[in-house]
Design an enzyme around this catalytic site. Sequence first.
Site, mmCIF file in Angstrom:
data_model
loop_
_atom_site.group_PDB
_atom_site.id
_atom_site.type_symbol
_atom_site.label_atom_id
_atom_site.label_comp_id
_atom_site.label_asym_id
_atom_site.label_seq_id
_atom_site.Cartn_x
_atom_site.Cartn_y
_atom_site.Cartn_z
ATOM 1 N N ASP A 22 30.405 -29.631 42.233
ATOM 2 C CA ASP A 22 31.581 -30.097 42.767
ATOM 3 C C ASP A 22 31.798 -31.482 43.598
ATOM 4 O O ASP A 22 32.662 -32.104 43.925
ATOM 5 C CB ASP A 22 32.499 -29.004 43.691
ATOM 6 C CG ASP A 22 32.940 -28.023 42.488
ATOM 7 O OD1 ASP A 22 33.564 -28.288 41.547
ATOM 8 O OD2 ASP A 22 32.983 -26.818 43.163
ATOM 9 N N HIS A 70 24.956 -23.417 47.059
ATOM 10 C CA HIS A 70 25.086 -22.441 45.768
ATOM 11 C C HIS A 70 24.437 -21.207 45.793
ATOM 12 O O HIS A 70 23.460 -21.322 46.268
ATOM 13 C CB HIS A 70 24.646 -23.430 44.461
ATOM 14 C CG HIS A 70 25.352 -22.918 43.277
ATOM 15 N ND1 HIS A 70 24.608 -22.025 42.722
ATOM 16 C CD2 HIS A 70 26.561 -23.409 42.772
ATOM 17 C CE1 HIS A 70 25.596 -21.700 41.383
ATOM 18 N NE2 HIS A 70 26.686 -22.507 41.260
#
Length: 392
Positions: free
Chosen positions: A314, A260
Amino acid sequence: MVGEFKPGLEGVPAALSSISYVDGREGILEYRGIRIEELAKYSTFLETAYLLIWGVLPTQEELAAFEHEIRYHRRIKYRIRDMMKCFPESGHPMDALQASAAALGLFYSRRDLQNPEYIRGAVVRLLAKIPTMVAAFQLIRKGNDPVSPRDDLDYSANFLYMLSEKEPDPLAARVFDICLTLHAEHTINASTFSAMVTASTLTDPYAVIASAVGTLGGPLHGGANEEVITMLEEIGSVENVPAYLEKCLQTKSKIMGFGHRVYKVKDPRATILQQLAEQLFEKFGRDEYYDIAIALEKAVEAELGHKGIHPNVDFYSGLVYRKLGIPTDLFTPIFAISRVAGWLAHWKEQLAENRIYRPTQIYTGQRNAPYIEIDKRTAADTEALIAAGAAS
Ligand code: ACO
């Protein structure tokens, strides 16, 4: 004045915002100052959407009025349903959603951006109709007629009902609602930035949301949740995890659902989603892919944890949606259903002190190049231009 070029605008502040806060080192996410763990436990998606968009938690009366308006606006026009029937069944539901969201602008396009009633109407319509459009396309592509929303069902239960034509189990509906809360907002990510850039031109909110939907679909952003399931399928068994990871490391390919830009620890939403997945497995049976996912998380942690690569939102969301019986290519549209709340919050915030986005660039091409007439151009000229970086 031209500043330093930052690829991907990493670390470049693009706005002042009081909507959400992320601490990527501590793994903290807050909406309007409230920790995501608290909202997941005590709030509902619609209450959270209200909080994000209006900045405060609603009173009981305010929430009831908001829920009532959304319930009232859930239906979509027959002409939109008919338009969706012309879409190819093989098309991706994200593309169907982007086209349908843009089409709402044809029906409700009046741009009365200074009028609070117009703003509220657009917020209500988009929150109300986007789930109906996602469910409608799902039934249409299966050759069925879309079902009408059920006024006796809450937001999330109604969506699951419209998708499967069956009233959902209460645990499934609650878990789904928490998923929507978790995905509702996340500072200025790619799709939110896209919404803000579009909003800054003072276009209508349907165009704003359509832009953001288009941006969310990419595999580096919201589309990663689908890719995670494809990857778990490809791995196939826990025994294959080390070899799969080794191959990814050797070929320098990204492991989906990991990494991320902001979080350097496990994404707090991934932790909650994993717990939700476990609750579902306890009631409805374990997913065969869950063991592969756990083994992969452990292996990635060992190999890449020191680089700040950990599961993102996710990674576990797909396993939750699979257990809810949702087809893989609807995972990203579901992300959009939720993120509409955050996009609308940024749209409203942007309008309060708007300035059109117009960044600069560092020009790397030629200057004062000659115009070569078409009949005098040769392949060698083109190659020379490419070599000089003037064409590609
Ligand atoms: N697997 C393996 N290595 C990774 C991963 C990953 N998933 N993510 C980052 N890295 C490595 C990169 O190879 C790079 O290593 P290097 O410095 O040795 O070259 C380093 O970490 C930095 O990676 P970048 O791609 O530069 O990081 P960036 O901040 O640009 O990208 C992103 C973040 C796009 C999320 C990236 O981690 C990724 O592609 N992840 C996989 C896709 C994914 O899960 N996306 C969903 C993100 S959450 C969301 O959008 C809702």
